[in-house]
Design an enzyme around this catalytic site. Structure first.
Site, PDB file in Angstrom:
ATOM      1  N   ASP A  21       0.867  -1.350  -0.045  1.00  0.00           N
ATOM      2  CA  ASP A  21       0.048   0.241   0.067  1.00  0.00           C
ATOM      3  C   ASP A  21       0.855   1.086   0.113  1.00  0.00           C
ATOM      4  OD1 ASP A  21      -2.300   1.615   0.111  1.00  0.00           O
ATOM      5  OD2 ASP A  21      -2.835   1.325   2.066  1.00  0.00           O
ATOM      6  N   GLY A  22       0.342   2.349  -0.477  1.00  0.00           N
ATOM      7  CA  GLY A  22       0.919   3.601  -0.455  1.00  0.00           C
ATOM      8  C   GLY A  22       1.655   4.267  -1.760  1.00  0.00           C
ATOM      9  N   ASN A  69     -10.664  -2.665  -6.124  1.00  0.00           N
ATOM     10  CA  ASN A  69      -9.868  -1.711  -7.069  1.00  0.00           C
ATOM     11  C   ASN A  69     -10.415  -1.400  -8.250  1.00  0.00           C
ATOM     12  OD1 ASN A  69      -6.724  -2.949  -5.832  1.00  0.00           O
ATOM     13  ND2 ASN A  69      -7.511  -1.157  -5.241  1.00  0.00           N
TER      14      ASN A  69
END
Ligand code: FPP
Length: 245
Positions: A21-22, A69
């Site tokens: 993540d990120g 997503n």
């Protein structure tokens, strides 16, 4: 002593799962588009896979695209699918020669045709390898998988192939998309979020969790070693008391 030397090779988690993540936040910090973050994230995938293999991890599962997503802007979804196709196609030779076997979990039928084909071909190509299993979670969510398993089990019971009284943990595990893999000993999530985001909910019943604030494109070899050292500092009791271990 460097981090690698501190790792006890007798107690390396056999299966590590990662919520990468990120990427978006990392790109924004650089004044770049989100997709740039995903493409640099591929470097972290490569580095993590190599490091995991070198310390003796046998299974590495990466959450690359969740069923949620699909709610992202179309340009980002298209870009991510393209990146996946290109990455798999560019890397398959090296994966194969370094003994990596590629698998996927998730609803493959819902992926674009090109992605399905590239994935199928790379899985076939690497199917004789067993140095490390790289499992990409694509169009995956735990609730999708549990729902599907429930349906498969109900259908088998309805056909008279299965006695409902025989349904146990093991049978349910055998109907999950992870049926061929052991449960992860360690789950890592990057970017400072403390959520499981519908990832491997059945399989992580006894998994140690490691959260780091490092954004995925910044996640390097040392960050994997830190997570493994954190894992090794824990006492896994599986419901027992220390003296029983
Ligand atoms: C999460 O960051 C990341 C993803 C949804 C995609 C991860 C995919 C890759 C790194 C490419 C994978 C490639 C292979 C071959 C496995 P985010 O976009 O949610 O970041 P944010 O939370 O900062 O917005």
């Amino acid at each position: 002593m460097n981090l690698l030397d501190q790792i006890n090779r007798e107690n390396v988690p056999g299966h590590i799962a990662i919520i990468m993540d990120g990427n978006g936040r990392w790109a924004k910090k650089q004044g770049q588009e989100r997709l740039y973050g995903h493409s640099i994230g591929v470097e972290s995938v490569r580095e993590t896979l190599t490091a995991a293999k070198n310390i003796g991890v046998k299974y590495l599962t990466l959450y690359a695209f969740s069923t949620e997503n699909w709610n992202r802007p179309k340009a980002e979804i298209d870009g991510l699918m393209n990146l996946l196709v290109r990455t798999i196609s560019n890397e398959v030779d090296e994966l194969n020669s370094s003994g990596v076997r590629l698998h996927s979990i998730g609803d493959r039928d819902g992926l674009p045709q090109e992605c399905r084909e590239e994935l199928a071909s790379a899985m076939q190509r690497t199917s004789h390898n067993d140095s490390i299993h790289l499992i990409l979670a694509l169009n995956y969510s735990a609730r999708w998988e549990i729902t599907r398993a429930a349906r498969l089990i109900a259908e088998a019971a309805q056909q008279g192939e299965l006695d409902p009284a025989a349904i146990d943990d093991e049978l349910i595990s055998s109907r999950m998309s992870t049926a061929d893999f052991p449960d992860p000993e360690l789950l890592i999530r990057t970017s400072g979020e403390y959520r499981l985001s519908n990832f491997l909910l059945w399989q992580i019943a006894y998994t140690e969790l490691h959260f780091t604030s490092v954004l995925w494109p910044d996640f390097k070899e040392e960050d994997l070693y830190k997570a493994v050292l954190d894992y090794q500092s824990r006492e896994r009791r599986f419901g027992m008391v220390s003296e029983q271990l």
